[in-house]
Design a protein around this motif. Structure first.
Motif, mmCIF file in Angstrom:
data_model
loop_
_atom_site.group_PDB
_atom_site.id
_atom_site.type_symbol
_atom_site.label_atom_id
_atom_site.label_comp_id
_atom_site.label_asym_id
_atom_site.label_seq_id
_atom_site.Cartn_x
_atom_site.Cartn_y
_atom_site.Cartn_z
ATOM 1 N N VAL A 122 11.368 -4.069 0.557
ATOM 2 C CA VAL A 122 10.554 -4.470 -0.588
ATOM 3 C C VAL A 122 11.507 -4.811 -1.723
ATOM 4 O O VAL A 122 12.337 -3.991 -2.113
ATOM 5 N N GLU A 123 11.382 -6.017 -2.255
ATOM 6 C CA GLU A 123 12.237 -6.421 -3.357
ATOM 7 C C GLU A 123 11.931 -5.545 -4.576
ATOM 8 O O GLU A 123 10.766 -5.370 -4.931
ATOM 9 N N PRO A 124 12.955 -4.972 -5.180
ATOM 10 C CA PRO A 124 12.725 -4.016 -6.263
ATOM 11 C C PRO A 124 11.983 -4.609 -7.458
ATOM 12 O O PRO A 124 11.231 -3.901 -8.128
ATOM 13 N N GLU A 125 12.153 -5.920 -7.724
ATOM 14 C CA GLU A 125 11.438 -6.508 -8.853
ATOM 15 C C GLU A 125 9.930 -6.514 -8.626
ATOM 16 O O GLU A 125 9.148 -6.493 -9.572
ATOM 17 N N LEU A 145 14.285 0.617 0.016
ATOM 18 C CA LEU A 145 12.853 0.545 -0.271
ATOM 19 C C LEU A 145 12.182 -0.357 0.763
ATOM 20 O O LEU A 145 12.406 -1.567 0.776
ATOM 21 N N HIS A 146 11.357 0.253 1.615
ATOM 22 C CA HIS A 146 10.723 -0.494 2.700
ATOM 23 C C HIS A 146 9.211 -0.340 2.638
ATOM 24 O O HIS A 146 8.690 0.694 2.210
ATOM 25 N N CYS A 147 8.530 -1.366 3.091
ATOM 26 C CA CYS A 147 7.071 -1.373 3.130
ATOM 27 C C CYS A 147 6.586 -0.399 4.201
ATOM 28 O O CYS A 147 7.084 -0.410 5.331
ATOM 29 N N ALA A 148 5.617 0.417 3.846
ATOM 30 C CA ALA A 148 5.078 1.385 4.799
ATOM 31 C C ALA A 148 4.302 0.698 5.920
ATOM 32 O O ALA A 148 4.109 1.285 6.985
ATOM 33 N N GLU A 149 3.897 -0.539 5.713
ATOM 34 C CA GLU A 149 3.130 -1.265 6.733
ATOM 35 C C GLU A 149 4.044 -2.029 7.699
ATOM 36 O O GLU A 149 4.029 -1.797 8.892
ATOM 37 N N HIS A 174 0.804 -1.222 0.000
ATOM 38 C CA HIS A 174 0.000 0.000 0.000
ATOM 39 C C HIS A 174 0.835 1.269 0.000
ATOM 40 O O HIS A 174 0.319 2.353 -0.237
ATOM 41 N N GLY A 175 2.109 1.143 0.298
ATOM 42 C CA GLY A 175 2.970 2.308 0.331
ATOM 43 C C GLY A 175 4.412 1.918 0.592
ATOM 44 O O GLY A 175 4.699 0.811 1.039
ATOM 45 N N LEU A 176 5.304 2.865 0.309
ATOM 46 C CA LEU A 176 6.732 2.643 0.487
ATOM 47 C C LEU A 176 7.328 3.709 1.390
ATOM 48 O O LEU A 176 6.830 4.830 1.458
ATOM 49 N N LEU A 177 8.411 3.327 2.032
ATOM 50 C CA LEU A 177 9.265 4.253 2.762
ATOM 51 C C LEU A 177 10.626 4.214 2.085
ATOM 52 O O LEU A 177 11.181 3.129 1.873
ATOM 53 N N LEU A 178 11.144 5.352 1.724
ATOM 54 C CA LEU A 178 12.502 5.455 1.202
ATOM 55 C C LEU A 178 13.363 5.860 2.387
ATOM 56 O O LEU A 178 13.329 7.017 2.832
ATOM 57 N N LEU A 236 8.583 7.622 -7.228
ATOM 58 C CA LEU A 236 8.091 6.307 -6.806
ATOM 59 C C LEU A 236 6.601 6.343 -6.454
ATOM 60 O O LEU A 236 5.908 5.332 -6.561
ATOM 61 N N SER A 237 6.127 7.511 -6.041
ATOM 62 C CA SER A 237 4.712 7.649 -5.688
ATOM 63 C C SER A 237 3.789 7.430 -6.885
ATOM 64 O O SER A 237 2.595 7.184 -6.706
ATOM 65 N N ALA A 238 4.327 7.482 -8.089
ATOM 66 C CA ALA A 238 3.538 7.147 -9.267
ATOM 67 C C ALA A 238 3.211 5.649 -9.274
ATOM 68 O O ALA A 238 2.221 5.232 -9.872
ATOM 69 N N LEU A 239 4.044 4.851 -8.588
ATOM 70 C CA LEU A 239 3.811 3.409 -8.480
ATOM 71 C C LEU A 239 3.049 3.079 -7.198
ATOM 72 O O LEU A 239 2.050 2.361 -7.220
ATOM 73 N N TYR A 240 3.564 3.575 -6.083
ATOM 74 C CA TYR A 240 2.985 3.377 -4.753
ATOM 75 C C TYR A 240 3.237 4.646 -3.948
ATOM 76 O O TYR A 240 4.325 5.213 -4.047
ATOM 77 N N PRO A 241 2.282 5.066 -3.127
ATOM 78 C CA PRO A 241 2.548 6.243 -2.292
ATOM 79 C C PRO A 241 3.854 6.031 -1.512
ATOM 80 O O PRO A 241 4.017 5.010 -0.844
ATOM 81 N N THR A 242 4.764 6.982 -1.637
ATOM 82 C CA THR A 242 6.098 6.833 -1.049
ATOM 83 C C THR A 242 6.425 8.032 -0.182
ATOM 84 O O THR A 242 6.255 9.172 -0.600
ATOM 85 N N LEU A 243 6.898 7.747 1.029
ATOM 86 C CA LEU A 243 7.355 8.786 1.936
ATOM 87 C C LEU A 243 8.874 8.702 2.060
ATOM 88 O O LEU A 243 9.445 7.620 2.179
#
Length: 153
Positions: free
Chosen positions: A45-48, A36-40, A23-27, A106-113
């Protein structure tokens, strides 16, 4: 693993996000091989999984080398500590300008903070380090976030 993603490959399988939905990423620099980490769950998060292009992988990896180097200099608490801290906090500095740009892309793919550096010795941040607005403290990770700037601290 596709060669395309080698620069961001997690070193340890147990630190990989296993969430069924992303649902989202943390840079963020968590001293891992992948920022690249899962916001949850906050695991890598594996880049592939994201379908990143070669340019995106390279841009993220290049930013991460600089961010990690500055963070390690700050952690060392030696003669470069204050220099590194100044660079990590500088809203006009390269590491933050590029980090914010990557979070936006990255927010174009997943909301990223973008996880902005803060020093616990300075107290808990109350305002966005980028725009100065009050932080939204309703966060699962960190102290607060600014959705407008795509920043979490």
């Amino acid at each position: 693993m596709d060669v395309l993603y080698n620069r961001l490959k997690p070193f340890v399988d147990q630190e990989i996000c296993r969430c069924t939905s992303l649902h989202g990423l943390l840079l963020v620099d968590l001293l891992s091989s992948n920022p690249l980490h899962c916001a949850e769950c906050k695991n890598e998060v594996e880049p592939e999984r994201l379908g990143l292009t070669q340019r995106q992988v390279d841009d993220i990896a290049d930013w991460y080398m600089v961010a990690k180097a500055l963070f390690l200099l700050w952690l060392d608490s030696g003669e470069y500590e204050m220099y590194a801290k100044e660079k990590l906090l500088d809203k006009n500095g390269q590491v933050n300008v590029v980090g914010l740009s990557l979070a936006k892309e990255l927010s174009a793919l997943y909301p990223t903070l973008y996880w902005w550096f803060s020093d616990s010795d300075d107290g808990e941040p109350q305002n966005c380090p980028n725009c100065g607005d009050e932080l939204d403290t309703a966060v699962k990770h960190g102290t607060g976030k600014c959705e407008k700037c795509r920043v979490i601290v």
